[in-house]
Scaffold this motif. Structure first.
Motif, short mmCIF file in Angstrom:
data_model
loop_
_atom_site.label_atom_id
_atom_site.label_comp_id
_atom_site.label_asym_id
_atom_site.label_seq_id
_atom_site.Cartn_x
_atom_site.Cartn_y
_atom_site.Cartn_z
N TRP A 1 45.67 64.32 59.32
CA TRP A 1 46.61 63.61 60.19
C TRP A 1 48.05 63.93 59.78
O TRP A 1 48.91 64.23 60.63
CB TRP A 1 46.35 62.11 60.11
N VAL B 1 43.66 64.75 68.42
CA VAL B 1 44.38 63.61 68.99
C VAL B 1 45.89 63.81 68.85
O VAL B 1 46.67 63.60 69.79
CB VAL B 1 43.94 62.30 68.33
N THR B 2 46.33 64.24 67.67
CA THR B 2 47.76 64.44 67.42
C THR B 2 48.33 65.53 68.32
O THR B 2 49.39 65.36 68.94
CB THR B 2 48.00 64.81 65.94
N LEU C 1 48.52 64.26 72.00
CA LEU C 1 49.60 63.31 72.24
C LEU C 1 50.96 64.00 72.35
O LEU C 1 51.88 63.46 72.98
CB LEU C 1 49.64 62.27 71.12
#
Length: 249
Positions: free
Chosen positions: A86, A191-192, A195
């Motif tokens: 992340w 996901v990062t 987005l």
């Protein structure tokens, strides 16, 4: 329609390689998407992850069926990898694309060198039990996760050689554990990237379909090949990916 079929076929080829080397297929998808389809580095990495995430999950299940993965080792690798992936992905989305591409080439060449040293250096016989426990596995998971988040490859390519050379695992056991590390880290990285708008969903989903149809063949082939042949093929594969990206610089 023809474009979609082509993306599925492309994903199928990458899925076979991902199953063979326990990496999900992203390593070759990223340079290929940049070279063949003109995607910038971040968009190529994000789009490749749409294919890589389901590929990793299916390959992990296939490896676990053939050689049960110790859940304690998997958890230590996975949690540390998730957190650091992340952080790495947040770093990656803010970098210049050209800088990212050059960094990725250097990363691949480092992996080639590491694998060559393993192939021609002193070889210790693989053991059933890992030589080091969970604190060291967590440290490896963090390092591999950071690299995976930064370069969109899940960290398996970093973890596999370390697990064989330092932890004493066989190649196929190392690839299975690396997939356990890659599963959560690729998810959070996708996901990062999504987005921040670095995903071509239609292309990525078509590639994912192809990958899911073919990855089991790659896993089957990995267990059929001799250990040294599998390592040599992996090294050649990394070098090819670096050369493909260098053509784009």
């Amino acid at each position: 329609m023809l474009d979609w079929v082509g993306y599925v076929a492309f994903g199928a080829a990458l899925g076979t390689l991902g199953g063979l080397f326990g990496i999900g297929g992203g390593l070759i998808a990223i340079p290929a998407l940049g070279l063949l389809f003109g995607l910038d580095q971040q968009l190529a990495q994000g789009t490749a992850l749409v294919m890589v995430v389901p590929n990793v999950l299916l390959a992990l299940w296939r490896y676990h069926q053939r050689n049960r993965i110790d859940h304690r080792h998997a958890v230590a690798l996975g949690i540390a990898g998730l957190v650091c992936a992340w952080l790495g992905s947040l770093w990656a989305v803010g970098l210049d694309g050209a800088v990212m591409r050059k960094g990725f080439i250097g990363f691949l060449l480092f992996l080639v060198l590491t694998n060559l040293v393993r192939m021609f250096g002193h070889q210790t016989p693989p053991s059933q039990a890992l030589k080091h426990g969970w604190p060291w596995l967590a440290a490896l998971g963090g390092l591999a996760g950071l690299a995976g988040g930064l370069f969109g490859v899940g960290g398996a390519v970093v973890a596999t050689p370390v697990l064989t050379a330092v932890f004493g695992a066989s190649q196929v056991v190392a690839q299975g554990l690396s997939l356990a590390l890659a599963a959560p880290s690729t998810g959070i990285t996708l996901v990062t990237y999504a987005l921040h708008g670095h995903v071509n969903w239609p292309m990525g989903l078509a590639m994912a379909v192809g990958g899911l149809l073919s990855i089991s063949w790659g896993v089957k082939l990995a267990y059929a090949l001799p250990e040294r042949v599998l390592r040599a093929a992996f090294c050649g594969f990394l070098l090819l990916c670096a050369l493909m990206l260098a053509m784009k610089v």
